[in-house]
Each structure stands twice: as structure tokens, then as C-alpha cells.
Design an enzyme around this catalytic site. Structure first.
Site, PDB file in Angstrom:
ATOM      1  N   HIS A 303     -39.015   0.706   1.671  1.00 25.37           N
ATOM      2  CA  HIS A 303     -38.061   1.500   2.461  1.00 25.37           C
ATOM      3  C   HIS A 303     -37.424   0.591   3.502  1.00 25.37           C
ATOM      4  O   HIS A 303     -38.074  -0.291   4.043  1.00 25.37           O
ATOM      5  CB  HIS A 303     -38.773   2.668   3.167  1.00 25.37           C
ATOM      6  CG  HIS A 303     -37.822   3.732   3.607  1.00 25.37           C
ATOM      7  ND1 HIS A 303     -37.118   3.639   4.779  1.00 25.37           N
ATOM      8  CD2 HIS A 303     -37.431   4.869   3.009  1.00 25.37           C
ATOM      9  CE1 HIS A 303     -36.349   4.707   4.890  1.00 25.37           C
ATOM     10  NE2 HIS A 303     -36.515   5.475   3.833  1.00 25.37           N
ATOM     11  N   ASP A 360     -39.924   9.429  -2.482  1.00 24.95           N
ATOM     12  CA  ASP A 360     -39.636   9.672  -3.901  1.00 24.95           C
ATOM     13  C   ASP A 360     -40.820   9.431  -4.820  1.00 24.95           C
ATOM     14  O   ASP A 360     -40.745   9.735  -6.012  1.00 24.95           O
ATOM     15  CB  ASP A 360     -38.469   8.772  -4.332  1.00 24.95           C
ATOM     16  CG  ASP A 360     -37.194   9.166  -3.603  1.00 24.95           C
ATOM     17  OD1 ASP A 360     -36.585   8.303  -2.952  1.00 24.95           O
ATOM     18  OD2 ASP A 360     -36.856  10.366  -3.641  1.00 24.95           O
TER      19      ASP A 360
HETATM   20  C1  SDX Z   1     -34.593   6.871  -0.181  1.00 19.32           C
HETATM   21  O1  SDX Z   1     -32.505   5.069   3.953  1.00 19.32           O
HETATM   22  C2  SDX Z   1     -33.247   6.171   3.810  1.00 19.32           C
HETATM   23  O2  SDX Z   1     -33.700   6.746   4.745  1.00 19.32           O
HETATM   24  C3  SDX Z   1     -33.393   6.633   2.359  1.00 19.32           C
HETATM   25  C4  SDX Z   1     -34.309   7.848   2.120  1.00 19.32           C
HETATM   26  C5  SDX Z   1     -33.724   9.125   2.717  1.00 19.32           C
HETATM   27  O3  SDX Z   1     -34.504  10.033   3.007  1.00 19.32           O
HETATM   28  O4  SDX Z   1     -32.472   9.220   2.784  1.00 19.32           O
HETATM   29  O5  SDX Z   1     -35.602   7.601   2.679  1.00 19.32           O
HETATM   30  C6  SDX Z   1     -34.467   8.119   0.619  1.00 19.32           C
HETATM   31  O6  SDX Z   1     -33.600   6.370  -0.652  1.00 19.32           O
HETATM   32  C7  SDX Z   1     -35.955   6.228  -0.315  1.00 19.32           C
HETATM   33  C8  SDX Z   1     -35.900   4.893  -1.123  1.00 19.32           C
HETATM   34  C9  SDX Z   1     -35.877   5.230  -2.620  1.00 19.32           C
HETATM   35  N1  SDX Z   1     -35.638   3.987  -3.406  1.00 19.32           N
HETATM   36  C10 SDX Z   1     -36.636   3.448  -4.149  1.00 19.32           C
HETATM   37  O7  SDX Z   1     -37.811   3.847  -4.187  1.00 19.32           O
HETATM   38  C11 SDX Z   1     -36.176   2.252  -4.983  1.00 19.32           C
HETATM   39  C12 SDX Z   1     -37.201   1.125  -4.885  1.00 19.32           C
HETATM   40  N2  SDX Z   1     -37.124   0.555  -3.501  1.00 19.32           N
HETATM   41  C13 SDX Z   1     -36.322  -0.620  -3.284  1.00 19.32           C
HETATM   42  O8  SDX Z   1     -35.186  -0.702  -4.101  1.00 19.32           O
HETATM   43  C14 SDX Z   1     -36.138  -0.952  -1.803  1.00 19.32           C
HETATM   44  O9  SDX Z   1     -37.386  -0.907  -1.245  1.00 19.32           O
HETATM   45  C15 SDX Z   1     -35.180  -0.129  -0.959  1.00 19.32           C
HETATM   46  C16 SDX Z   1     -33.834  -0.034  -1.578  1.00 19.32           C
HETATM   47  C17 SDX Z   1     -35.726   1.242  -0.736  1.00 19.32           C
HETATM   48  C18 SDX Z   1     -35.078  -0.826   0.394  1.00 19.32           C
HETATM   49  O10 SDX Z   1     -34.397  -2.004   0.173  1.00 19.32           O
HETATM   50  P1  SDX Z   1     -34.201  -3.079   1.343  1.00 19.32           P
HETATM   51  O11 SDX Z   1     -34.521  -2.520   2.680  1.00 19.32           O
HETATM   52  O12 SDX Z   1     -32.853  -3.701   1.143  1.00 19.32           O
HETATM   53  O13 SDX Z   1     -35.346  -4.098   1.093  1.00 19.32           O
HETATM   54  P2  SDX Z   1     -35.193  -5.445   0.262  1.00 19.32           P
HETATM   55  O14 SDX Z   1     -34.558  -5.144  -1.056  1.00 19.32           O
HETATM   56  O15 SDX Z   1     -34.540  -6.436   1.152  1.00 19.32           O
HETATM   57  O16 SDX Z   1     -36.719  -5.828  -0.015  1.00 19.32           O
HETATM   58  C19 SDX Z   1     -37.414  -6.771   0.795  1.00 19.32           C
HETATM   59  C20 SDX Z   1     -38.335  -7.494  -0.197  1.00 19.32           C
HETATM   60  C21 SDX Z   1     -37.591  -8.166  -1.344  1.00 19.32           C
HETATM   61  O17 SDX Z   1     -38.428  -9.211  -1.810  1.00 19.32           O
HETATM   62  P3  SDX Z   1     -38.123 -10.749  -1.241  1.00 19.32           P
HETATM   63  O18 SDX Z   1     -36.658 -11.037  -1.534  1.00 19.32           O
HETATM   64  O19 SDX Z   1     -38.455 -10.724   0.233  1.00 19.32           O
HETATM   65  O20 SDX Z   1     -39.083 -11.627  -2.042  1.00 19.32           O
HETATM   66  O21 SDX Z   1     -39.229  -6.532  -0.829  1.00 19.32           O
HETATM   67  C22 SDX Z   1     -38.951  -6.513  -2.226  1.00 19.32           C
HETATM   68  C23 SDX Z   1     -37.583  -7.133  -2.434  1.00 19.32           C
HETATM   69  O22 SDX Z   1     -37.479  -7.691  -3.721  1.00 19.32           O
HETATM   70  N3  SDX Z   1     -38.979  -5.101  -2.629  1.00 19.32           N
HETATM   71  C24 SDX Z   1     -39.538  -4.645  -3.737  1.00 19.32           C
HETATM   72  C25 SDX Z   1     -39.377  -3.260  -3.704  1.00 19.32           C
HETATM   73  N4  SDX Z   1     -38.714  -2.907  -2.598  1.00 19.32           N
HETATM   74  C26 SDX Z   1     -38.455  -4.062  -1.930  1.00 19.32           C
HETATM   75  N5  SDX Z   1     -40.173  -5.295  -4.746  1.00 19.32           N
HETATM   76  C27 SDX Z   1     -40.637  -4.510  -5.755  1.00 19.32           C
HETATM   77  N6  SDX Z   1     -40.537  -3.153  -5.790  1.00 19.32           N
HETATM   78  C28 SDX Z   1     -39.906  -2.510  -4.786  1.00 19.32           C
HETATM   79  N7  SDX Z   1     -39.790  -1.170  -4.812  1.00 19.32           N
END
Ligand code: SDX
Length: 423
Positions: A303, A360
Site C-alpha cells: 500500500h 483487497d
Molecule cells: C487500494 O491509495 C489508496 O488508499 C488505495 C486503497 C483505497 O482504499 O482507495 O487503499 C485501495 O487500491 C489498495 C491497493 C490494491 N492494490 C493491490 O493490492 C495491487 C498490489 N499492490 C501493489 O501494486 C502496490 O503495493 C501498490 C500499487 C498498492 C502500491 O504501490 P507503490 O506505493 O507505488 O509501491 P511500489 O510499487 O513503489 O513498491 C515498493 C516496492 C517495489 O519493490 P522495489 O522496487 O523496492 O524492489 O515494493 C514492491 C515493488 O516492486 N511491491 C510489491 C508489491 N507491492 C509493492 N512486490 C510484490 N507484490 C506486491 N504486491
């Protein structure tokens, strides 16, 4: 608190600072470009405050979520969804009389315009329910000409949006399975009406099981608002151009659809099913999620704000066990989800990046137990989020700092060059 100081190219600038009611600090950069010629660079806006808001407070490190100051734990499962919607939009919980009047108005305004019902006959049978929802909400303003932009009718438009979003969802489901439409009743709660409109048969009285009504009511409250998430920021962006509330909210619906945002609940279920079909080998998928060269992410994990447990995920995890037990359901995907969570929470990759289950991760298991088809999970998210989008629309329109949202950029393209026509 003293002003912030910026030293740029040897010159010192002062930037005003202000502190919010929960001691969050905002650096006011409204004059930054005019005084320094520079802009900030913050892809994804992770460090950028777009507004001052009094609706929802989140502390991502402590796992805190409050609507108008009330902790989510004291609202979800404790008050009715329509009362919580009133709180979010009008800033206080309704009195008993206000609640009954408000709930009745939501029901009386939940009938889709008779000519708009025909739209369901013309969507492709392959249409995703989020596509139908966004299209139907966008077209609502054409059925109330002149009213969508009328400030004096905003509360009527609000009641239509909250009322009709569940009707559009239920009717699109009934159309997809070839069943007649069921209309709402004023003697049913918002959640009970939706479940009855989804699953009742006109041949006999349908009694909504209490455990299902209460589970849906709680789910809707948990999804109601989340400060400046992507879809809410989209509603604000579109609303800042003075587009009407239907156009602004339909833009939010389309932003929510993405699998990194609200679409994640559907993606979680599909991921759990894929793991279950792969002999439940969730270790394989955890390893895939860690590989840089693999675009696979553990859906329902991570998140932008929560670097601790999402408080909504905690509530949902408890509710899933309770509801499935009361309904006598054993869902093998719940075992997969629990196994996945247990391993991921101990894995260095997830621990280091503070990746926890978000709202989720478990919600889909609960929607499934209520009989909601997987492709409708994000529609249910939109139904819950509707009051939040509306509250932010109203707050923005009343904001003395309101300006059309128009971010700047840093250009990195070609320098000046001239077109020389070929001889
Ligand atoms: C919602 O914003 C809100 O408030 C949203 C929400 C709401 O109520 O409106 O809470 C609802 O959208 C919840 C999120 C639902 N999405 C998912 O579950 C999809 C999976 N999650 C990821 O795609 C991600 O965690 C996000 C999109 C939720 C957050 O993305 P960020 O903040 O841009 O984080 P990032 O991509 O920069 O990640 C940081 C690191 C990265 O690795 P490095 O480059 O540091 O090596 O963490 C890794 C990412 O690759 N990472 C994950 C991951 N989430 C982040 N790796 C594997 N699986 C994951 N789920």
C-alpha cells in the site's frame, strides 16, 4: 513552526509551513515557481498534498483510519452504511429521524430513469460490470438536464448517485443472468435492498439473511473513503474544471477499475484460484512476486500509505472466519490466502518493503461468500466508495483554495530546431 528554508543555486528562499489537526506538516509551495523558477518533481504524488481535507485521516505507520474523527473500528459493523455515508458527507452522524428520512430518500431516488433502463439491452454481453457502471453513471446527467449543475439540487443529485449506483450494479447482474429486475423497498436497509435486488425471485418473498446484510453493510463502510487515493483524486481533478458531479464520479469509477487500485480485489480472487489450481503452491507465487524480471505482484499486498497492517484488512480477516462459519461455508481459497499471508509476513522481501495485506486481500473471499460474482467485486468497492467521492466533491467545491488542477512538468525533450522541407 518556522518557515521552511530552501537554498537553490546559492540563493535562500523561505517557504511558509502549516500544521494540520493531527500534526502533519505542510510546506506551502504555491509561490515556489514564481519565486525560484523551479518546480517540484514527485511522480505518483507520494509526497505531495493536493488539498487540506477534514474528511478522512490515515496514519500509515500506526495503521489508523478515521472517518470524520471516528476510528473505522467503531463504525464498521456498528452503524449502518447509510448513516456512515451521512456522516462522511455532512460531517456528523444523523439523528434517528434524520437517518430514517435520509434512508427513505436514498431508496426513493434509487430508481434508474425508465429510458435509461433500456441501456442494459445494448451493452455487449462481454461488457465488464465496471464498464457498464462507469457508462451508466456518466449518462445519468443527461436524464436530469439542467439539474446536474444546479447547486440547489446537489443534495438530490447526491441521493440519486448513492441510491442508483446499487440499482445499476444489481440490474447489470440480473441482465447478465437473464433474470427480471427487482426494485428496492423503503422497508429494507441499503445493504438488504442490494442483496434482495441481486438474488430475490419475483415468485416469492425473499428474506435477506441477517448475517449477509450485516457483512455487506460492514464491507461497504470499510470501502467508503481513503483520503486522496487515485480514484478520489481523479474525482477532484475532474470536478476542479466545474464538470458536474455525475461526470466527476464516473471518472473516479474508471480510475478505481485498474488492478493496482480497486480492481485488485477481483485480481486477488483470480490469483488465489490460480494458486489453488496449481496444487496450492503459494511459495512459487511468492518467489515470482519477488523477482525483478517478473511483473507478477502479490495482489492484495502492499500500500502506498500503510506501512503496517491496513486496519480494514484486520477487520475483514476476522469477519471472514465469522461469516463463513455462520453460513456454513468452507472456502478452500481462504486456506490459500491464510497460507500466503503467513509466509509473506515472515519473508524478508515483504518485511523489508513493509508490504502487508491491504483491504483487497480478504474482501473478495467475503464477497464470494455473499454470492457476488468475481467480476462484480470492484463494482461493490465502487458502491462503498460512492459517499467518499461525493464528500470530496463537495469539500473541493467549498474550498477557498479551489483552483483547476493543472500540474507542471520538467521538459526533457528536443531543444529548439527548425523544419527544413526536402529540396
Ligand atoms: C487500494 O491509495 C489508496 O488508499 C488505495 C486503497 C483505497 O482504499 O482507495 O487503499 C485501495 O487500491 C489498495 C491497493 C490494491 N492494490 C493491490 O493490492 C495491487 C498490489 N499492490 C501493489 O501494486 C502496490 O503495493 C501498490 C500499487 C498498492 C502500491 O504501490 P507503490 O506505493 O507505488 O509501491 P511500489 O510499487 O513503489 O513498491 C515498493 C516496492 C517495489 O519493490 P522495489 O522496487 O523496492 O524492489 O515494493 C514492491 C515493488 O516492486 N511491491 C510489491 C508489491 N507491492 C509493492 N512486490 C510484490 N507484490 C506486491 N504486491
Amino acid at each position: 513552526m518556522d518557515n521552511a528554508k530552501l537554498i537553490l543555486d546559492g540563493k535562500e528562499y523561505e517557504l511558509p509551513v502549516f500544521v494540520g489537526s493531527e500534526n502533519e506538516v505542510g510546506i506551502d509551495i504555491r509561490k515556489l515557481r514564481d519565486t525560484t523558477g523551479a518546480v517540484t518533481y514527485d511522480p505518483g504524488f507520494a509526497n505531495t498534498g493536493s488539498c487540506r481535507s477534514a474528511i478522512t485521516y490515515i496514519d500509515g505507520d500506526k495503521g489508523i483510519l478515521r472517518y470524520r474523527g471516528y476510528p473505522i473500528e467503531e463504525l464498521a459493523g456498528k452503524v449502518r452504511f447509510s448513516a456512515a455515508a451521512y456522516l462522511l458527507i455532512y460531517g456528523r452522524l444523523p439523528t434517528e429521524l434524520e437517518f430514517l428520512q435520509w434512508r427513505k430518500q436514498l431508496t426513493l431516488n434509487s430508481f434508474i430513469h425508465a429510458s435509461q433502463v433500456n441501456f442494459f439491452d445494448n451493452f455487449s454481453t462481454l461488457s465488464h460490470p465496471m464498464n457498464i457502471l462507469g457508462s451508466m453513471v456518466s449518462s445519468m446527467s443527461s436524464f436530469y438536464p439542467g439539474e446536474a449543475d444546479d447547486k440547489d439540487l446537489i443534495h438530490h443529485n447526491i441521493q440519486r448517485l448513492i441510491g442508483q449506483v446499487k440499482t445499476i450494479a444489481a440490474f447489470s447482474y440480473r441482465k447478465s443472468v437473464g433474470l427480471p429486475y427487482i426494485y428496492p423497498r423503503t422497508d429494507h436497509s441499503y445493504a438488504a435492498n442490494f442483496l434482495r435486488m441481486m438474488f430475490a425471485t419475483p415468485a416469492e418473498e425473499y428474506v435477506v439473511p441477517k448475517v449477509m446484510e450485516e457483512a455487506l453493510d460492514m464491507l461497504l463502510i470499510l470501502h467508503m473513503d481513503h483520503e486522496q487515493n487515485c480514484s478520489t483524486s481523479t474525482v477532484r481533478m475532474v470536478s476542479s474544471t466545474m464538470s458536474n458531479i455525475y461526470a466527476s464520479v464516473s471518472a473516479g469509477i474508471n480510475a478505481l477499475w485498474g488492478r493496482l487500485h480497486g480492481g485488485a480485489n477481483e485480481a486477488v480472487l483470480n490469483m488465489l484460484q490460480q494458486i489453488a489450481d496449481d496444487d496450492g503452491d503459494y511459495m512459487k507465487y511468492i518467489e515470482m512476486a519477488k523477482r525483478k524480471d517478473d511483473s507478477f505482484k502479490l495482489m492484495g499486498f502492499g500500500h502506498r500509505v500503510y506501512k503496517n497492517f491496513d486496519p480494514r484488512a484486520k477487520i475483514l480477516k476476522e469477519a471472514v472466519d465469522k461469516v463463513l462459519t455462520e453460513l456454513g461455508i468452507h472456502d478452500p481459497l481462504l486456506d490459500v490466502a491464510k497460507g500466503l499471508e503467513e509466509v509473506a509476513l515472515k519473508d524478508e522481501f515483504f518485511v523489508e518493503r513493509k508490504l502487508y495485506p491491504n483491504v483487497d486481500f480478504y474482501s473478495g473471499i467475503l464477497y464470494r461468500a455473499l454470492g457476488i460474482p468475481t467480476e462484480m467485486f470492484t463494482v461493490l468497492f465502487a458502491i462503498g466508495r460512492m459517499p467518499g467521492w461525493i464528500a470530496h466533491f463537495l469539500e473541493m467545491r467549498a474550498d477557498p483554495d479551489l483552483r483547476i488542477q493543472r500540474p507542471r512538468q520538467v521538459y526533457i525533450g528536443e531543444n529548439l530546431r527548425h523544419y527544413e522541407p526536402e529540396e
